[in-house]
Design a protein around this motif. Structure first.
Motif, PDB file in Angstrom:
ATOM      1  N   GLY A  62       0.832  -1.200   0.000  1.00  0.00           N
ATOM      2  CA  GLY A  62       0.000   0.000   0.000  1.00  0.00           C
ATOM      3  C   GLY A  62       0.863   1.245   0.000  1.00  0.00           C
ATOM      4  O   GLY A  62       2.074   1.190   0.212  1.00  0.00           O
ATOM      5  N   SER A  63       0.216   2.382  -0.245  1.00  0.00           N
ATOM      6  CA  SER A  63       0.954   3.639  -0.314  1.00  0.00           C
ATOM      7  C   SER A  63       0.114   4.771   0.261  1.00  0.00           C
ATOM      8  O   SER A  63      -1.116   4.704   0.270  1.00  0.00           O
ATOM      9  N   VAL A  64       0.806   5.796   0.742  1.00  0.00           N
ATOM     10  CA  VAL A  64       0.149   7.006   1.232  1.00  0.00           C
ATOM     11  C   VAL A  64       0.815   8.198   0.554  1.00  0.00           C
ATOM     12  O   VAL A  64       2.030   8.220   0.344  1.00  0.00           O
ATOM     13  N   ILE A  65       0.005   9.174   0.176  1.00  0.00           N
ATOM     14  CA  ILE A  65       0.500  10.403  -0.439  1.00  0.00           C
ATOM     15  C   ILE A  65       0.503  11.504   0.618  1.00  0.00           C
ATOM     16  O   ILE A  65      -0.475  11.670   1.353  1.00  0.00           O
ATOM     17  N   ILE A  66       1.604  12.250   0.686  1.00  0.00           N
ATOM     18  CA  ILE A  66       1.672  13.414   1.568  1.00  0.00           C
ATOM     19  C   ILE A  66       1.851  14.648   0.684  1.00  0.00           C
ATOM     20  O   ILE A  66       2.894  14.803   0.024  1.00  0.00           O
ATOM     21  N   GLU A  67       0.830  15.474   0.641  1.00  0.00           N
ATOM     22  CA  GLU A  67       0.865  16.678  -0.187  1.00  0.00           C
ATOM     23  C   GLU A  67       1.102  17.884   0.724  1.00  0.00           C
ATOM     24  O   GLU A  67       0.503  17.990   1.807  1.00  0.00           O
ATOM     25  N   VAL A  68       1.990  18.780   0.314  1.00  0.00           N
ATOM     26  CA  VAL A  68       2.404  19.904   1.150  1.00  0.00           C
ATOM     27  C   VAL A  68       1.876  21.204   0.541  1.00  0.00           C
ATOM     28  O   VAL A  68       2.153  21.503  -0.621  1.00  0.00           O
ATOM     29  N   LYS A  69       1.123  21.975   1.341  1.00  0.00           N
ATOM     30  CA  LYS A  69       0.496  23.189   0.829  1.00  0.00           C
ATOM     31  C   LYS A  69       0.775  24.386   1.741  1.00  0.00           C
ATOM     32  O   LYS A  69       0.371  24.391   2.898  1.00  0.00           O
ATOM     33  N   CYS A  70       1.455  25.383   1.207  1.00  0.00           N
ATOM     34  CA  CYS A  70       1.603  26.658   1.923  1.00  0.00           C
ATOM     35  C   CYS A  70       0.465  27.572   1.492  1.00  0.00           C
ATOM     36  O   CYS A  70       0.675  28.614   0.841  1.00  0.00           O
ATOM     37  N   ARG A  71      -0.737  27.174   1.819  1.00  0.00           N
ATOM     38  CA  ARG A  71      -1.947  27.910   1.440  1.00  0.00           C
ATOM     39  C   ARG A  71      -2.858  28.059   2.653  1.00  0.00           C
ATOM     40  O   ARG A  71      -2.755  27.317   3.637  1.00  0.00           O
ATOM     41  N   LYS A  72      -3.784  28.987   2.575  1.00  0.00           N
ATOM     42  CA  LYS A  72      -4.790  29.133   3.620  1.00  0.00           C
ATOM     43  C   LYS A  72      -5.707  27.908   3.621  1.00  0.00           C
ATOM     44  O   LYS A  72      -5.999  27.345   2.568  1.00  0.00           O
ATOM     45  N   LYS A  73      -6.161  27.541   4.806  1.00  0.00           N
ATOM     46  CA  LYS A  73      -6.981  26.324   4.920  1.00  0.00           C
ATOM     47  C   LYS A  73      -8.242  26.348   4.054  1.00  0.00           C
ATOM     48  O   LYS A  73      -8.577  25.328   3.439  1.00  0.00           O
ATOM     49  N   PRO A  74      -8.968  27.457   3.979  1.00  0.00           N
ATOM     50  CA  PRO A  74     -10.167  27.456   3.131  1.00  0.00           C
ATOM     51  C   PRO A  74      -9.861  27.143   1.659  1.00  0.00           C
ATOM     52  O   PRO A  74     -10.667  26.516   0.976  1.00  0.00           O
ATOM     53  N   TYR A  75      -8.698  27.581   1.199  1.00  0.00           N
ATOM     54  CA  TYR A  75      -8.310  27.266  -0.183  1.00  0.00           C
ATOM     55  C   TYR A  75      -8.053  25.771  -0.335  1.00  0.00           C
ATOM     56  O   TYR A  75      -8.460  25.153  -1.326  1.00  0.00           O
ATOM     57  N   ILE A  76      -7.391  25.177   0.668  1.00  0.00           N
ATOM     58  CA  ILE A  76      -7.065  23.747   0.608  1.00  0.00           C
ATOM     59  C   ILE A  76      -8.330  22.899   0.642  1.00  0.00           C
ATOM     60  O   ILE A  76      -8.467  21.920  -0.104  1.00  0.00           O
ATOM     61  N   THR A  77      -9.283  23.270   1.510  1.00  0.00           N
ATOM     62  CA  THR A  77     -10.452  22.415   1.759  1.00  0.00           C
ATOM     63  C   THR A  77     -11.658  22.729   0.877  1.00  0.00           C
ATOM     64  O   THR A  77     -12.708  22.094   1.025  1.00  0.00           O
ATOM     65  N   ASN A  78     -11.529  23.673  -0.019  1.00  0.00           N
ATOM     66  CA  ASN A  78     -12.620  24.014  -0.932  1.00  0.00           C
ATOM     67  C   ASN A  78     -13.006  22.795  -1.779  1.00  0.00           C
ATOM     68  O   ASN A  78     -12.191  22.275  -2.541  1.00  0.00           O
ATOM     69  N   LYS A  79     -14.251  22.336  -1.644  1.00  0.00           N
ATOM     70  CA  LYS A  79     -14.683  21.108  -2.331  1.00  0.00           C
ATOM     71  C   LYS A  79     -14.556  21.199  -3.843  1.00  0.00           C
ATOM     72  O   LYS A  79     -14.385  20.177  -4.519  1.00  0.00           O
ATOM     73  N   LYS A  80     -14.661  22.399  -4.384  1.00  0.00           N
ATOM     74  CA  LYS A  80     -14.599  22.567  -5.834  1.00  0.00           C
ATOM     75  C   LYS A  80     -13.271  23.179  -6.288  1.00  0.00           C
ATOM     76  O   LYS A  80     -13.143  23.599  -7.433  1.00  0.00           O
ATOM     77  N   GLY A  81     -12.296  23.184  -5.384  1.00  0.00           N
ATOM     78  CA  GLY A  81     -11.026  23.823  -5.690  1.00  0.00           C
ATOM     79  C   GLY A  81     -10.021  22.913  -6.373  1.00  0.00           C
ATOM     80  O   GLY A  81     -10.231  21.708  -6.538  1.00  0.00           O
ATOM     81  N   GLU A  82      -8.905  23.504  -6.734  1.00  0.00           N
ATOM     82  CA  GLU A  82      -7.841  22.791  -7.440  1.00  0.00           C
ATOM     83  C   GLU A  82      -7.238  21.679  -6.596  1.00  0.00           C
ATOM     84  O   GLU A  82      -6.885  20.614  -7.110  1.00  0.00           O
ATOM     85  N   VAL A  83      -7.112  21.912  -5.277  1.00  0.00           N
ATOM     86  CA  VAL A  83      -6.501  20.909  -4.411  1.00  0.00           C
ATOM     87  C   VAL A  83      -7.345  19.635  -4.375  1.00  0.00           C
ATOM     88  O   VAL A  83      -6.812  18.526  -4.435  1.00  0.00           O
ATOM     89  N   MET A  84      -8.671  19.778  -4.292  1.00  0.00           N
ATOM     90  CA  MET A  84      -9.542  18.603  -4.263  1.00  0.00           C
ATOM     91  C   MET A  84      -9.445  17.814  -5.572  1.00  0.00           C
ATOM     92  O   MET A  84      -9.460  16.580  -5.580  1.00  0.00           O
ATOM     93  N   GLU A  85      -9.323  18.522  -6.678  1.00  0.00           N
ATOM     94  CA  GLU A  85      -9.139  17.871  -7.984  1.00  0.00           C
ATOM     95  C   GLU A  85      -7.836  17.075  -7.994  1.00  0.00           C
ATOM     96  O   GLU A  85      -7.771  15.952  -8.492  1.00  0.00           O
ATOM     97  N   GLN A  86      -6.812  17.675  -7.411  1.00  0.00           N
ATOM     98  CA  GLN A  86      -5.506  17.039  -7.341  1.00  0.00           C
ATOM     99  C   GLN A  86      -5.552  15.764  -6.491  1.00  0.00           C
ATOM    100  O   GLN A  86      -5.055  14.707  -6.907  1.00  0.00           O
ATOM    101  N   LEU A  87      -6.170  15.846  -5.317  1.00  0.00           N
ATOM    102  CA  LEU A  87      -6.245  14.689  -4.429  1.00  0.00           C
ATOM    103  C   LEU A  87      -7.067  13.557  -5.046  1.00  0.00           C
ATOM    104  O   LEU A  87      -6.735  12.384  -4.900  1.00  0.00           O
ATOM    105  N   SER A  88      -8.128  13.923  -5.730  1.00  0.00           N
ATOM    106  CA  SER A  88      -8.949  12.917  -6.401  1.00  0.00           C
ATOM    107  C   SER A  88      -8.133  12.154  -7.442  1.00  0.00           C
ATOM    108  O   SER A  88      -8.239  10.926  -7.559  1.00  0.00           O
ATOM    109  N   ASP A  89      -7.302  12.863  -8.182  1.00  0.00           N
ATOM    110  CA  ASP A  89      -6.445  12.212  -9.175  1.00  0.00           C
ATOM    111  C   ASP A  89      -5.440  11.275  -8.510  1.00  0.00           C
ATOM    112  O   ASP A  89      -5.132  10.205  -9.042  1.00  0.00           O
ATOM    113  N   TYR A  90      -4.938  11.659  -7.348  1.00  0.00           N
ATOM    114  CA  TYR A  90      -3.950  10.818  -6.668  1.00  0.00           C
ATOM    115  C   TYR A  90      -4.577   9.512  -6.169  1.00  0.00           C
ATOM    116  O   TYR A  90      -3.904   8.474  -6.141  1.00  0.00           O
TER     117      TYR A  90
END
Length: 261
Positions: free
Chosen positions: A156-184
């Motif tokens: 198995g594997s785990v991904i650790i993604e590092v973000k120097c961003r504000k939390k609301p930007y990271i957790t936005n359901k329709k944001g770029e980060v969520m798209e990125q995590l879904s792809d991973y």
């Protein structure tokens, strides 16, 4: 915001630990990261020498990577190969952490590969490998994978993604980060049988952890149901305590224990 913004000292390891060149190098790198926030010219020059032209976001990736090394070591995984374990690697001279760095850790009947900033192929390379099924995101910041020593099978594997961003930007359901995590989560693994690559196996990514610099005291760690990821805030304190370290270790160890069956 820099994770090291409020830190003014580094606890020096014992002489016994410093005799290990890997520990000595990690101590030097960590100390240089601290020195970036000091105002005297001597420390600024030292920083430029060790980490030329590195952005805060890149330093935060380095810091998270070093913390994961510490977690693996403290939980019985012996660092045997890669980066500071390779004494003849000329890339170590400037204290840099190159992209596509692969570290190997061993423990009993399994081994881990800790990978920094490596692109995951979208086609077969006549070897056992991770495969990206997405045309968008295929370069996670950090990838930790557990393998069996007996047959080199991926557990198995785990991904650790590092973000120097504000939390609301990271957790936005329709944001770029969520798209990125879904792809991973759609990353696969294909075994090579000596003649050809076999059909990719899905479901190999067991968890995704996102780290960010501490922004408030609302929570240290929080798991979000959508896209099933855990957000952890990190910050180094003056007394040597690392805010969020225990929570990061908890997530990593839980992955290793559940996967190592």
């Amino acid at each position: 915001m820099l994770i090291l913004s409020d830190t003014n000292k580094v606890n020096k390891p014992s002489l016994k630990l410093l005799k290990d060149k890997r520990c000595a190098q990690l101590y030097k790198i960590y100390k240089d990261l601290i020195d970036i926030k000091k105002e005297d010219n001597k420390n600024k020059d030292k920083f430029r020498t060790s980490f030329p032209n590195k952005q805060t976001s890149k330093l935060f990736e380095y810091y998270t990577f070093v913390l994961i090394i510490k977690i693996l070591n403290s939980n019985g995984y012996d660092w045997t190969r890669g980066w500071l374990a390779d004494e003849d690697d000329c890339k170590l001279k400037d204290g840099d952490l190159p992209s596509e760095t692969v570290l190997k850790f061993e423990k009993e009947d399994c081994y881990c590969e800790l990978v920094y900033d490596m692109e995951i192929a979208r086609d077969f390379k006549n070897k056992s490998q991770f495969i990206s099924m997405s045309l968008r995101h295929n370069r996670p910041d950090i990838r930790l994978a557990l393998f069996s020593k007996e047959d080199n099978k991926l557990k198995g594997s785990v991904i650790i993604e590092v973000k120097c961003r504000k939390k609301p930007y990271i957790t936005n359901k329709k944001g770029e980060v969520m798209e990125q995590l879904s792809d991973y989560y759609n990353l696969c693994y294909s075994y090579y049988d000596g003649e050809k690559n076999l059909a990719p196996e899905r479901g190999v990514i067991k968890n995704i952890i996102v780290t960010c610099p501490k922004q408030d005291d609302s929570y240290v760690k929080k798991t979000f149901g959508y896209n099933n990821f855990t957000l952890i805030q990190l910050e180094a304190k003056d007394n040597g305590v690392i805010y969020g370290y225990n929570e990061l270790e908890e997530e990593i160890v839980e992955f290793l224990n559940k996967t190592h069956i």
